[in-house]
Design a protein around this motif. Structure first.
Motif, PDB file in Angstrom:
ATOM      1  N   GLY A 210      -1.746  20.832   6.299  1.00 46.56           N
ATOM      2  CA  GLY A 210      -0.977  20.917   7.530  1.00 46.56           C
ATOM      3  C   GLY A 210      -1.496  20.041   8.642  1.00 46.56           C
ATOM      4  N   ASP A 211      -2.692  19.482   8.501  1.00 46.91           N
ATOM      5  CA  ASP A 211      -3.219  18.575   9.520  1.00 46.91           C
ATOM      6  C   ASP A 211      -2.442  17.267   9.493  1.00 46.91           C
ATOM      7  OD1 ASP A 211      -5.022  20.536  10.002  1.00 46.91           O
ATOM      8  OD2 ASP A 211      -6.799  19.440   9.315  1.00 46.91           O
ATOM      9  N   PRO A 212      -2.315  16.598  10.646  1.00 48.05           N
ATOM     10  CA  PRO A 212      -1.537  15.355  10.697  1.00 48.05           C
ATOM     11  C   PRO A 212      -2.170  14.233   9.872  1.00 48.05           C
ATOM     12  CG  PRO A 212      -2.717  15.717  12.765  1.00 48.05           C
ATOM     13  CD  PRO A 212      -2.856  16.977  11.965  1.00 48.05           C
ATOM     14  N   VAL A 213      -1.334  13.500   9.158  1.00 47.42           N
ATOM     15  CA  VAL A 213      -1.758  12.343   8.374  1.00 47.42           C
ATOM     16  C   VAL A 213      -0.885  11.160   8.779  1.00 47.42           C
ATOM     17  CG1 VAL A 213      -1.993  11.336   6.070  1.00 47.42           C
ATOM     18  CG2 VAL A 213      -2.477  13.768   6.428  1.00 47.42           C
ATOM     19  N   GLN A 214      -1.514  10.097   9.285  1.00 45.59           N
ATOM     20  CA  GLN A 214      -0.783   8.921   9.728  1.00 45.59           C
ATOM     21  C   GLN A 214      -0.980   7.795   8.712  1.00 45.59           C
ATOM     22  OE1 GLN A 214      -1.308   7.926  13.979  1.00 45.59           O
ATOM     23  NE2 GLN A 214      -2.472   9.825  14.171  1.00 45.59           N
ATOM     24  N   LEU A 215       0.027   7.619   7.857  1.00 39.43           N
ATOM     25  CA  LEU A 215      -0.028   6.541   6.870  1.00 39.43           C
ATOM     26  C   LEU A 215       0.659   5.314   7.463  1.00 39.43           C
ATOM     27  CD1 LEU A 215       0.660   8.422   3.506  1.00 39.43           C
ATOM     28  CD2 LEU A 215      -1.511   7.493   4.345  1.00 39.43           C
ATOM     29  N   GLN A 216      -0.120   4.549   8.206  1.00 41.20           N
ATOM     30  CA  GLN A 216       0.357   3.309   8.806  1.00 41.20           C
ATOM     31  C   GLN A 216      -0.302   2.132   8.097  1.00 41.20           C
ATOM     32  OE1 GLN A 216      -0.618   3.686  12.954  1.00 41.20           O
ATOM     33  NE2 GLN A 216       0.638   5.528  13.233  1.00 41.20           N
ATOM     34  N   ALA A 217       0.076   0.926   8.497  1.00 40.86           N
ATOM     35  CA  ALA A 217      -0.465  -0.271   7.847  1.00 40.86           C
ATOM     36  C   ALA A 217      -1.990  -0.285   7.895  1.00 40.86           C
ATOM     37  CB  ALA A 217       0.096  -1.530   8.511  1.00 40.86           C
ATOM     38  N   GLU A 218      -2.564   0.091   9.030  1.00 43.79           N
ATOM     39  CA  GLU A 218      -4.016   0.051   9.183  1.00 43.79           C
ATOM     40  C   GLU A 218      -4.706   1.099   8.324  1.00 43.79           C
ATOM     41  OE1 GLU A 218      -7.282  -0.343  12.820  1.00 43.79           O
ATOM     42  OE2 GLU A 218      -5.150  -0.138  13.234  1.00 43.79           O
ATOM     43  N   SER A 219      -4.199   2.323   8.334  1.00 41.27           N
ATOM     44  CA  SER A 219      -4.838   3.384   7.555  1.00 41.27           C
ATOM     45  C   SER A 219      -4.679   3.142   6.060  1.00 41.27           C
ATOM     46  CB  SER A 219      -4.267   4.752   7.934  1.00 41.27           C
ATOM     47  OG  SER A 219      -2.873   4.819   7.690  1.00 41.27           O
ATOM     48  N   ILE A 220      -3.534   2.597   5.642  1.00 43.50           N
ATOM     49  CA  ILE A 220      -3.334   2.266   4.223  1.00 43.50           C
ATOM     50  C   ILE A 220      -4.305   1.158   3.808  1.00 43.50           C
ATOM     51  CG2 ILE A 220      -1.710   1.259   2.567  1.00 43.50           C
ATOM     52  CD1 ILE A 220       0.522   2.714   4.071  1.00 43.50           C
ATOM     53  N   PHE A 221      -4.541   0.202   4.708  1.00 43.48           N
ATOM     54  CA  PHE A 221      -5.514  -0.856   4.429  1.00 43.48           C
ATOM     55  C   PHE A 221      -6.901  -0.254   4.214  1.00 43.48           C
ATOM     56  CE2 PHE A 221      -8.883  -3.527   6.249  1.00 43.48           C
ATOM     57  CZ  PHE A 221      -8.872  -4.580   5.336  1.00 43.48           C
ATOM     58  N   TYR A 222      -7.289   0.716   5.062  1.00 44.12           N
ATOM     59  CA  TYR A 222      -8.598   1.362   4.903  1.00 44.12           C
ATOM     60  C   TYR A 222      -8.706   2.045   3.536  1.00 44.12           C
ATOM     61  CZ  TYR A 222      -9.065   0.776   9.988  1.00 44.12           C
ATOM     62  OH  TYR A 222      -9.145   0.270  11.264  1.00 44.12           O
ATOM     63  N   ILE A 223      -7.640   2.712   3.122  1.00 43.42           N
ATOM     64  CA  ILE A 223      -7.639   3.410   1.832  1.00 43.42           C
ATOM     65  C   ILE A 223      -7.776   2.416   0.679  1.00 43.42           C
ATOM     66  CG2 ILE A 223      -6.206   4.756   0.232  1.00 43.42           C
ATOM     67  CD1 ILE A 223      -4.987   6.118   2.754  1.00 43.42           C
ATOM     68  N   LEU A 224      -6.986   1.352   0.716  1.00 38.74           N
ATOM     69  CA  LEU A 224      -7.016   0.371  -0.368  1.00 38.74           C
ATOM     70  C   LEU A 224      -8.333  -0.396  -0.398  1.00 38.74           C
ATOM     71  CD1 LEU A 224      -3.370  -1.053  -0.190  1.00 38.74           C
ATOM     72  CD2 LEU A 224      -4.309   0.607  -1.822  1.00 38.74           C
ATOM     73  N   PHE A 225      -8.849  -0.737   0.775  1.00 36.88           N
ATOM     74  CA  PHE A 225     -10.111  -1.486   0.832  1.00 36.88           C
ATOM     75  C   PHE A 225     -11.259  -0.659   0.259  1.00 36.88           C
ATOM     76  CE2 PHE A 225     -14.056  -3.000   2.561  1.00 36.88           C
ATOM     77  CZ  PHE A 225     -13.917  -4.379   2.635  1.00 36.88           C
ATOM     78  N   THR A 226     -11.375   0.587   0.728  1.00 38.46           N
ATOM     79  CA  THR A 226     -12.492   1.415   0.282  1.00 38.46           C
ATOM     80  C   THR A 226     -12.283   1.968  -1.127  1.00 38.46           C
ATOM     81  OG1 THR A 226     -11.497   3.360   1.361  1.00 38.46           O
ATOM     82  CG2 THR A 226     -13.113   2.100   2.632  1.00 38.46           C
ATOM     83  N   GLY A 227     -11.012   2.222  -1.510  1.00 39.64           N
ATOM     84  CA  GLY A 227     -10.738   2.806  -2.817  1.00 39.64           C
ATOM     85  C   GLY A 227     -10.709   1.797  -3.940  1.00 39.64           C
ATOM     86  N   VAL A 228      -9.890   0.742  -3.764  1.00 42.81           N
ATOM     87  CA  VAL A 228      -9.722  -0.245  -4.835  1.00 42.81           C
ATOM     88  C   VAL A 228     -10.824  -1.297  -4.807  1.00 42.81           C
ATOM     89  CG1 VAL A 228      -8.201  -2.001  -5.813  1.00 42.81           C
ATOM     90  CG2 VAL A 228      -7.230   0.108  -4.881  1.00 42.81           C
ATOM     91  N   LEU A 229     -11.048  -1.901  -3.634  1.00 39.35           N
ATOM     92  CA  LEU A 229     -12.017  -3.001  -3.556  1.00 39.35           C
ATOM     93  C   LEU A 229     -13.452  -2.496  -3.562  1.00 39.35           C
ATOM     94  CD1 LEU A 229     -12.409  -6.036  -3.306  1.00 39.35           C
ATOM     95  CD2 LEU A 229     -12.261  -5.803  -0.821  1.00 39.35           C
ATOM     96  N   ALA A 230     -13.806  -1.618  -2.587  1.00 36.87           N
ATOM     97  CA  ALA A 230     -15.202  -1.187  -2.454  1.00 36.87           C
ATOM     98  C   ALA A 230     -15.632  -0.239  -3.571  1.00 36.87           C
ATOM     99  CB  ALA A 230     -15.408  -0.514  -1.097  1.00 36.87           C
ATOM    100  N   SER A 231     -14.718   0.571  -4.086  1.00 37.48           N
ATOM    101  CA  SER A 231     -15.091   1.537  -5.125  1.00 37.48           C
ATOM    102  C   SER A 231     -14.862   0.976  -6.523  1.00 37.48           C
ATOM    103  CB  SER A 231     -14.314   2.847  -4.946  1.00 37.48           C
ATOM    104  OG  SER A 231     -14.664   3.472  -3.733  1.00 37.48           O
ATOM    105  N   ALA A 232     -13.610   0.756  -6.892  1.00 39.08           N
ATOM    106  CA  ALA A 232     -13.286   0.392  -8.275  1.00 39.08           C
ATOM    107  C   ALA A 232     -13.773  -1.005  -8.654  1.00 39.08           C
ATOM    108  CB  ALA A 232     -11.786   0.503  -8.499  1.00 39.08           C
ATOM    109  N   LEU A 233     -13.315  -2.034  -7.935  1.00 47.07           N
ATOM    110  CA  LEU A 233     -13.627  -3.407  -8.327  1.00 47.07           C
ATOM    111  C   LEU A 233     -15.105  -3.745  -8.130  1.00 47.07           C
ATOM    112  CD1 LEU A 233     -10.458  -5.330  -7.091  1.00 47.07           C
ATOM    113  CD2 LEU A 233     -10.983  -4.439  -9.353  1.00 47.07           C
TER     114      LEU A 233
END
Length: 302
Positions: A210-233
């Motif tokens: 129920g807490d607010p989640v703002q999926l904007q260009a910047e927050s999606i970039f943070y997710i992809l950078f830390t998840g795909v680039l920094a973690s997986a790759l």
């Protein structure tokens, strides 16, 4: 340029530099993500995308599934290394600067050494004991300074959570050595991240539903950078490097991460770098270097 590409040693160090730079700046993005969603929700998004990317790499490399008797141990590593570590780190980042958080978390080799004595039967040499004491002194200088300067209680609690995260990370390393040492590291990383992410999702649902989640260009970039680039790759490349460089070099090179984390936090987030952080960091790096190099010398002597 062609000569440079053929220089394997230089190429390895270039990859190490790139990876540690990415891991360092990831701390800034982890901190910045808290403006868009809760810490557990961000971790769920990050490691969800990271786990999917790692599993795709495992499938692409046609790696077999782990043996049935190893699945339970992989779940334990996932809880220790992904669920506990990053739930505590992300919660601690709400109250602690990103640069300081990265320094505290990278005391992990110190805790690994303590736990290895208890559970792996390793002996503490005089040099290793000195290294552990020096590293602990550095940690106390960073956290203790805040305590005696009467900082707010939330900051002290946040720092304590990150220390616990570092201990959990160290415990996962020892548990891996005990139960999963024969399995490919990339395979273990992919599946432990999958199970660890399930634990993070459960915490996010319970604590932040129920807490607010703002999926904007910047927050999606943070997710992809830390998840795909920094973690997986980055982890995939890191495991390849581990097959080419010795463990001491690998361990010591990770000390670049909190250095970059501190630098980028200062440049991007305008976080202060105090003398207690600088002196404490130097002591921690010295302590880890002493324990790792002395341990390597002992192995060569055997």
């Amino acid at each position: 340029m062609k000569k440079l590409l053929h220089n394997t040693k230089l190429l390895n160090w270039l990859l190490i530099l790139i990876i540690t730079l990415i891991w360092g700046i990831a701390w800034v993005y982890m901190k910045a993500s808290l403006a868009y969603m809760g810490p557990f929700t961000f971790s769920a998004f990050r490691f969800g995308t990271g786990a999917i990317a790692l599993l795709l790499i495992v499938i692409f490399m046609k790696m077999q599934l782990p043996p049935k008797e190893k699945w339970g141990h992989i779940v334990v590593v996932g809880i220790l290394q992904t669920t506990i570590v990053f739930l505590l780190v992300m919660y601690g980042l709400r109250f602690v600067d990103a640069g300081k958080s990265s320094i505290i978390l990278y005391t992990m080799p110190i805790w690994s050494s303590f736990l290895a004595v208890k559970f792996l039967g390793e002996k503490i040499t005089r040099n290793k004991l000195v290294g552990l004491l020096v590293g602990m002194l550095g940690l106390l200088l960073i956290i203790g300074w805040d305590f005696f300067q009467a900082q707010n209680v939330d900051m002290i609690i946040g720092e304590a959570f990150i220390v616990i995260a570092a201990i959990s990370w160290g415990a996962s390393n020892v548990y891996y050595r005990l139960k999963l040492d024969g399995l490919p590291k990339l395979q273990v990383s992919a599946f432990q991240m999958l199970f660890g992410t399930i634990g993070i999702i459960a915490a996010a649902v319970i604590m932040e539903w129920g807490d607010p989640v703002q999926l904007q260009a910047e927050s999606i970039f943070y997710i992809l950078f830390t998840g795909v680039l920094a973690s997986a790759l980055c982890f995939t490349v890191w495991f390849v490097l581990l097959s080419k460089i010795d463990m001491v070099t690998a361990t010591l090179s990770t000390l670049l991460v909190p250095v970059f984390g501190m630098f980028f936090s200062w440049i991007i987030l305008d976080e202060a770098i105090t003398w207690s952080i600088i002196y404490g960091s130097i002591l921690i790096f010295m302590g880890i270097a002493i324990t790792q190099v002395s341990g390597r010398k002992k192995e060569r002597g055997q």
